[in-house]
Design a protein around this motif. Structure first.
Motif, PDB file in Angstrom:
ATOM      1  N   ASP A  81      56.221  12.227  88.386  1.00  0.00           N
ATOM      2  CA  ASP A  81      55.661  12.146  87.039  1.00  0.00           C
ATOM      3  C   ASP A  81      55.679  13.538  86.423  1.00  0.00           C
ATOM      4  N   ALA A  82      55.232  13.643  85.185  1.00  0.00           N
ATOM      5  CA  ALA A  82      55.292  14.914  84.451  1.00  0.00           C
ATOM      6  C   ALA A  82      54.332  15.946  85.010  1.00  0.00           C
ATOM      7  N   ARG A  83      53.388  15.534  85.844  1.00  0.00           N
ATOM      8  CA  ARG A  83      52.446  16.474  86.447  1.00  0.00           C
ATOM      9  C   ARG A  83      52.971  17.072  87.741  1.00  0.00           C
ATOM     10  N   GLY A  84      54.141  16.622  88.182  1.00  0.00           N
ATOM     11  CA  GLY A  84      54.764  17.214  89.364  1.00  0.00           C
ATOM     12  C   GLY A  84      54.539  16.470  90.646  1.00  0.00           C
ATOM     13  N   THR A  85      54.036  15.235  90.575  1.00  0.00           N
ATOM     14  CA  THR A  85      53.833  14.434  91.782  1.00  0.00           C
ATOM     15  C   THR A  85      55.183  14.083  92.402  1.00  0.00           C
ATOM     16  N   PRO A  86      55.339  14.243  93.720  1.00  0.00           N
ATOM     17  CA  PRO A  86      56.611  13.882  94.346  1.00  0.00           C
ATOM     18  C   PRO A  86      56.966  12.417  94.087  1.00  0.00           C
ATOM     19  N   GLY A  87      58.229  12.138  93.928  1.00  0.00           N
ATOM     20  CA  GLY A  87      58.707  10.789  93.672  1.00  0.00           C
ATOM     21  C   GLY A  87      60.006  10.816  92.890  1.00  0.00           C
ATOM     22  N   ARG A  88      60.415   9.647  92.391  1.00  0.00           N
ATOM     23  CA  ARG A  88      61.687   9.569  91.673  1.00  0.00           C
ATOM     24  C   ARG A  88      61.577   8.704  90.419  1.00  0.00           C
ATOM     25  N   SER A  89      60.343   8.523  89.931  1.00  0.00           N
ATOM     26  CA  SER A  89      60.159   7.652  88.777  1.00  0.00           C
ATOM     27  C   SER A  89      60.595   8.316  87.479  1.00  0.00           C
ATOM     28  N   LEU A  90      60.344   9.607  87.357  1.00  0.00           N
ATOM     29  CA  LEU A  90      60.658  10.321  86.110  1.00  0.00           C
ATOM     30  C   LEU A  90      61.984  11.057  86.262  1.00  0.00           C
ATOM     31  N   PHE A  91      62.822  10.981  85.233  1.00  0.00           N
ATOM     32  CA  PHE A  91      64.095  11.704  85.274  1.00  0.00           C
ATOM     33  C   PHE A  91      64.260  12.534  84.013  1.00  0.00           C
ATOM     34  N   VAL A  92      64.650  13.796  84.218  1.00  0.00           N
ATOM     35  CA  VAL A  92      64.893  14.741  83.134  1.00  0.00           C
ATOM     36  C   VAL A  92      66.395  14.927  82.992  1.00  0.00           C
ATOM     37  N   ARG A  93      66.914  14.818  81.781  1.00  0.00           N
ATOM     38  CA  ARG A  93      68.346  15.039  81.540  1.00  0.00           C
ATOM     39  C   ARG A  93      68.613  16.535  81.538  1.00  0.00           C
ATOM     40  N   LEU A  94      69.511  16.976  82.433  1.00  0.00           N
ATOM     41  CA  LEU A  94      69.804  18.400  82.561  1.00  0.00           C
ATOM     42  C   LEU A  94      70.935  18.841  81.647  1.00  0.00           C
ATOM     43  N   THR A  95      71.772  17.910  81.240  1.00  0.00           N
ATOM     44  CA  THR A  95      72.880  18.222  80.339  1.00  0.00           C
ATOM     45  C   THR A  95      72.935  17.168  79.248  1.00  0.00           C
ATOM     46  N   GLY A  96      73.592  17.500  78.153  1.00  0.00           N
ATOM     47  CA  GLY A  96      73.711  16.555  77.052  1.00  0.00           C
ATOM     48  C   GLY A  96      73.758  17.277  75.720  1.00  0.00           C
ATOM     49  N   PRO A  97      73.811  16.539  74.637  1.00  0.00           N
ATOM     50  CA  PRO A  97      73.842  17.155  73.311  1.00  0.00           C
ATOM     51  C   PRO A  97      72.534  17.859  72.981  1.00  0.00           C
ATOM     52  N   ASP A  98      72.543  18.645  71.914  1.00  0.00           N
ATOM     53  CA  ASP A  98      71.349  19.383  71.497  1.00  0.00           C
ATOM     54  C   ASP A  98      70.245  18.465  71.013  1.00  0.00           C
ATOM     55  N   ARG A  99      70.606  17.350  70.424  1.00  0.00           N
ATOM     56  CA  ARG A  99      69.611  16.427  69.892  1.00  0.00           C
ATOM     57  C   ARG A  99      70.175  15.012  69.900  1.00  0.00           C
ATOM     58  N   GLY A 100      69.286  14.060  69.636  1.00  0.00           N
ATOM     59  CA  GLY A 100      69.716  12.664  69.601  1.00  0.00           C
ATOM     60  C   GLY A 100      69.703  12.020  70.966  1.00  0.00           C
ATOM     61  N   LYS A 101      70.359  10.862  71.062  1.00  0.00           N
ATOM     62  CA  LYS A 101      70.369  10.088  72.293  1.00  0.00           C
ATOM     63  C   LYS A 101      71.018  10.875  73.428  1.00  0.00           C
ATOM     64  N   GLY A 102      70.349  10.890  74.583  1.00  0.00           N
ATOM     65  CA  GLY A 102      70.874  11.579  75.753  1.00  0.00           C
ATOM     66  C   GLY A 102      70.794  13.079  75.693  1.00  0.00           C
ATOM     67  N   ALA A 103      69.932  13.636  74.817  1.00  0.00           N
ATOM     68  CA  ALA A 103      69.839  15.087  74.659  1.00  0.00           C
ATOM     69  C   ALA A 103      69.317  15.740  75.932  1.00  0.00           C
ATOM     70  N   ALA A 104      69.808  16.928  76.227  1.00  0.00           N
ATOM     71  CA  ALA A 104      69.331  17.691  77.377  1.00  0.00           C
ATOM     72  C   ALA A 104      67.852  18.022  77.180  1.00  0.00           C
ATOM     73  N   GLY A 105      67.103  18.015  78.296  1.00  0.00           N
ATOM     74  CA  GLY A 105      65.687  18.342  78.248  1.00  0.00           C
ATOM     75  C   GLY A 105      64.780  17.161  77.987  1.00  0.00           C
ATOM     76  N   LYS A 106      65.308  16.047  77.546  1.00  0.00           N
ATOM     77  CA  LYS A 106      64.492  14.863  77.325  1.00  0.00           C
ATOM     78  C   LYS A 106      64.242  14.169  78.655  1.00  0.00           C
ATOM     79  N   TRP A 107      63.075  13.545  78.771  1.00  0.00           N
ATOM     80  CA  TRP A 107      62.731  12.870  80.020  1.00  0.00           C
ATOM     81  C   TRP A 107      62.082  11.527  79.737  1.00  0.00           C
ATOM     82  N   THR A 108      62.172  10.656  80.729  1.00  0.00           N
ATOM     83  CA  THR A 108      61.559   9.328  80.660  1.00  0.00           C
ATOM     84  C   THR A 108      60.959   9.002  82.015  1.00  0.00           C
ATOM     85  N   ASP A 109      59.769   8.451  82.014  1.00  0.00           N
ATOM     86  CA  ASP A 109      59.130   7.970  83.237  1.00  0.00           C
ATOM     87  C   ASP A 109      59.333   6.459  83.296  1.00  0.00           C
ATOM     88  N   ALA A 110      60.181   6.018  84.212  1.00  0.00           N
ATOM     89  CA  ALA A 110      60.529   4.602  84.288  1.00  0.00           C
ATOM     90  C   ALA A 110      59.341   3.727  84.649  1.00  0.00           C
TER      91      ALA A 110
END
Length: 358
Positions: free
Chosen positions: A39-68
């Motif tokens: 999760d965003a607080r740093g708990t071990p697991g694999r539920s949350l994923f942060v995009r490391l690469t991608g466009p500057d903005r919009g869909k799939g932008a780098a730095g955006k994250w989602t907690d499934a």
């Protein structure tokens, strides 16, 4: 800080997203184009994923994250906020600038980086949150208490006002920043172990319209929100407004809010306590907890008496009938020695802060 400034900080963080993740989410791991963590607080697991690469903005932008799991999403500024337990966006921005080695805007000062990050929900995070609060006179907290019939001008160092306290909805959703009454939870030595938050409607016109407008964080068991220092006497109840209502009628009586029925049953007794008053709420759920508390007190050689309101709780009584009627009812329930000690000399209609009763 303008919206453009925030966008610029977010973009700069996204340009080095992997470095941000390795620094603030070290329990995670890289998997292809993503950083995986619980999760965003740093708990071990694999539920949350942060995009490391991608466009500057919009869909799939780098730095955006989602907690499934929770459905939450955000950017790397949110990661910094949640991982460090920060509550003020100014602190988040300062930390982001420090990480990016950007100059601090004047007159803002750098945060104290000698302290390690506080785990969200920890006692240290609670201490930092309380330290961010301000005294309550002239704030929405004072308006909220007056609306409950409680004089806010008395000596209430356990309460503070936070203008923008984060609230995360139960089960996920958009995190909001709302005004809140923040109460210090302390141990028998007066050391802060946690805080209780009551999120408020604008201007303090009641509680905020939230699924859970009250929450506590830190170490609660055995402790509580204290008003006055207990010696041989103590009155204990569940809610802050309940115990403050009693103190309107008995301004010299030390009181403790345990914040729930379960925690009320587990409060620790100060040395030298000989008589404990237990404030009753007229609900069947708390009766078992009050019985457990009375049994524990009896085992410790402490006399226990129950104070019962006319309505649902003592704040209901205070608002409906006023402080003089509340005093009259309490006089019938107090030990005669304590009635003489705490009620004789109280002027009709005068509270601990010197204001007229509602």
């Amino acid at each position: 800080m303008t919206r453009a400034d925030v966008s610029e900080l977010s973009s700069r963080l996204a340009a080095c997203a992997e470095a941000v993740c390795r620094h603030y989410l070290p329990q995670g791991e890289k998997s292809g184009r993503y950083w995986l963590i619980g999760d965003a607080r740093g708990t071990p697991g694999r539920s949350l994923f942060v995009r490391l690469t991608g466009p500057d903005r919009g869909k799939g932008a780098a730095g955006k994250w989602t907690d499934a799991q929770s459905g939450e999403h955000g950017d790397l500024l949110d990661i910094i906020r949640e991982s460090l337990g920060l509550t003020d966006f100014k602190d988040v921005a300062e930390e982001a600038r420090r990480f990016l080695s950007l100059p601090q805007p004047e007159p803002a000062a750098r945060p104290d980086m000698s302290r390690p990050p506080a785990n969200p929900g920890s006692t240290e995070a609670a201490r930092r949150l309380f330290a961010m609060g301000t005294a309550i006179p002239g704030t929405p907290v004072a308006a909220y208490l007056r609306g409950r019939g409680i004089d806010p001008s008395g000596d209430l160092p356990a309460l503070r006002f936070h203008p923008a306290c984060y609230h995360r909805p139960t089960g996920g959703g958009t995190t909001r920043r709302l005004p809140a009454m923040v109460a210090a939870i302390t141990d028998l030595d007066g050391q802060l172990t946690g805080v209780h938050r009551t999120w408020l409607a604008p201007g303090g016109a009641g509680k905020a319209d939230l699924d859970t407008p009250r929450r506590a964080m830190g170490a609660l068991l055995g402790h509580g929100v204290r008003f006055g220092r207990a010696s041989d006497l103590l009155a204990a109840g569940e809610g802050i407004e309940t115990v403050l209502s009693l103190r309107m009628a008995l301004p010299r009586m030390p009181v403790l809010a345990a914040l729930s029925a379960g925690h009320l049953s587990a409060i620790l007794f100060p040395a030298g306590l000989r008589r404990l008053y237990v404030l009753r709420d007229r609900d069947p759920a708390g009766e078992g907890a009050r019985e457990r508390l009375r049994d524990r007190a009896a085992s410790a050689g402490i006399e226990t008496l129950t104070l019962t309101p006319r309505l649902g709780d003592f704040n209901d009584d205070l608002r409906r009938y006023g402080v003089d009627a509340l005093r009259a009812r309490l006089r019938l329930q107090l030990h005669p020695e304590d009635a003489a000690r705490h009620l004789d000399g109280c002027s009709p209609g005068v509270t601990s802060g010197g204001a007229a009763s509602p």
